[in-house]
Design a protein around this motif. Structure first.
Motif, PDB file in Angstrom:
ATOM      1  N   SER A 101       0.870  -1.168   0.000  1.00  0.00           N
ATOM      2  CA  SER A 101       0.000   0.000   0.000  1.00  0.00           C
ATOM      3  C   SER A 101       0.912   1.224   0.000  1.00  0.00           C
ATOM      4  O   SER A 101       2.130   1.100   0.130  1.00  0.00           O
ATOM      5  CB  SER A 101      -0.896  -0.015   1.240  1.00  0.00           C
ATOM      6  N   SER A 102       0.328   2.406  -0.140  1.00  0.00           N
ATOM      7  CA  SER A 102       1.179   3.598  -0.126  1.00  0.00           C
ATOM      8  C   SER A 102       0.418   4.830   0.344  1.00  0.00           C
ATOM      9  O   SER A 102      -0.815   4.882   0.293  1.00  0.00           O
ATOM     10  CB  SER A 102       1.815   3.844  -1.492  1.00  0.00           C
ATOM     11  N   ILE A 103       1.194   5.775   0.802  1.00  0.00           N
ATOM     12  CA  ILE A 103       0.694   7.079   1.222  1.00  0.00           C
ATOM     13  C   ILE A 103       1.426   8.104   0.369  1.00  0.00           C
ATOM     14  O   ILE A 103       2.649   8.055   0.252  1.00  0.00           O
ATOM     15  CB  ILE A 103       0.978   7.339   2.717  1.00  0.00           C
ATOM     16  N   GLY A 104       0.675   9.010  -0.218  1.00  0.00           N
ATOM     17  CA  GLY A 104       1.301  10.018  -1.065  1.00  0.00           C
ATOM     18  C   GLY A 104       0.566  11.336  -1.004  1.00  0.00           C
ATOM     19  O   GLY A 104      -0.451  11.470  -0.320  1.00  0.00           O
ATOM     20  N   ARG A 105       1.109  12.301  -1.736  1.00  0.00           N
ATOM     21  CA  ARG A 105       0.550  13.647  -1.802  1.00  0.00           C
ATOM     22  C   ARG A 105       0.345  14.226  -0.389  1.00  0.00           C
ATOM     23  O   ARG A 105      -0.632  14.914  -0.110  1.00  0.00           O
ATOM     24  CB  ARG A 105      -0.765  13.690  -2.573  1.00  0.00           C
ATOM     25  N   GLU A 155      -2.431   4.706  10.481  1.00  0.00           N
ATOM     26  CA  GLU A 155      -3.478   3.946  11.187  1.00  0.00           C
ATOM     27  C   GLU A 155      -4.527   3.423  10.208  1.00  0.00           C
ATOM     28  O   GLU A 155      -4.933   2.260  10.275  1.00  0.00           O
ATOM     29  CB  GLU A 155      -4.130   4.849  12.237  1.00  0.00           C
ATOM     30  N   GLN A 156      -4.967   4.255   9.284  1.00  0.00           N
ATOM     31  CA  GLN A 156      -5.987   3.853   8.308  1.00  0.00           C
ATOM     32  C   GLN A 156      -5.457   2.782   7.360  1.00  0.00           C
ATOM     33  O   GLN A 156      -6.135   1.781   7.093  1.00  0.00           O
ATOM     34  CB  GLN A 156      -6.476   5.058   7.504  1.00  0.00           C
ATOM     35  N   ASP A 167      -6.763  -1.058   6.832  1.00  0.00           N
ATOM     36  CA  ASP A 167      -7.232  -1.555   5.536  1.00  0.00           C
ATOM     37  C   ASP A 167      -6.374  -2.695   4.982  1.00  0.00           C
ATOM     38  O   ASP A 167      -6.898  -3.599   4.328  1.00  0.00           O
ATOM     39  CB  ASP A 167      -7.271  -0.423   4.510  1.00  0.00           C
ATOM     40  N   TYR A 168      -5.066  -2.624   5.221  1.00  0.00           N
ATOM     41  CA  TYR A 168      -4.120  -3.614   4.654  1.00  0.00           C
ATOM     42  C   TYR A 168      -3.109  -4.023   5.728  1.00  0.00           C
ATOM     43  O   TYR A 168      -1.922  -3.708   5.631  1.00  0.00           O
ATOM     44  CB  TYR A 168      -3.401  -3.030   3.431  1.00  0.00           C
TER      45      TYR A 168
END
Length: 148
Positions: free
Chosen positions: A73-77, A99-100, A104-105
């Protein structure tokens, strides 16, 4: 401060406008970086953001596995409005984003492309550096990961 997490289809027109306004004002104008802001990944992810009345003050895009990175998964922007940076919203935003994504994954790593000058911030959140410095949109970046 009103924190929200929504899929693309759940965003109303004003929320989407305010999110894009913040992203464009910071990434394209403040950082003087020209790149395709609307890249279709928005359609596949969740959008975590904080509103202060009619201003989007913090935002992160949460992407499922295999959108930006295989089996991660990834976090961006990740962005905080200039007028709100002194209030630690970046830390709060990333804690909520992690946390989210973990909810979710839970069994997958979270991978990010972090601006190099923020490496201490991200390592403080538990991310590990996994690449040499590279240029992305003419800004030095590092690939980093947070493992379950």
């Amino acid at each position: 401060m009103d924190w929200r997490t929504k899929s693309f289809s759940e965003l109303d027109a004003l929320e989407l406008y305010k999110i894009l306004q913040l992203r464009i004002n910071v990434f394209m104008l403040e950082q003087d970086c020209l790149y395709p802001e609307c890249d279709d990944k928005d359609l596949k992810g969740k959008h975590l953001f904080a509103m202060d009345q009619d201003t989007c003050v913090a935002y992160a895009r949460l992407l499922p596995p295999d959108v930006s990175y295989p089996q991660c998964s990834s976090i961006g922007r990740v962005v905080v409005h200039a007028d709100y940076r002194k209030h630690q919203y970046g830390q709060l935003l990333m804690n909520r984003a992690i946390e989210q994504i973990k909810k979710d994954y839970p069994d997958l790593p979270i991978r990010i492309s972090a601006q190099e000058y923020l490496k201490r911030f991200y390592t403080g959140l538990g991310f590990q550096i996994e690449s040499d410095v590279y240029l992305e949109d003419n800004i030095p970046h590092l690939e980093m990961a947070l493992y379950p």
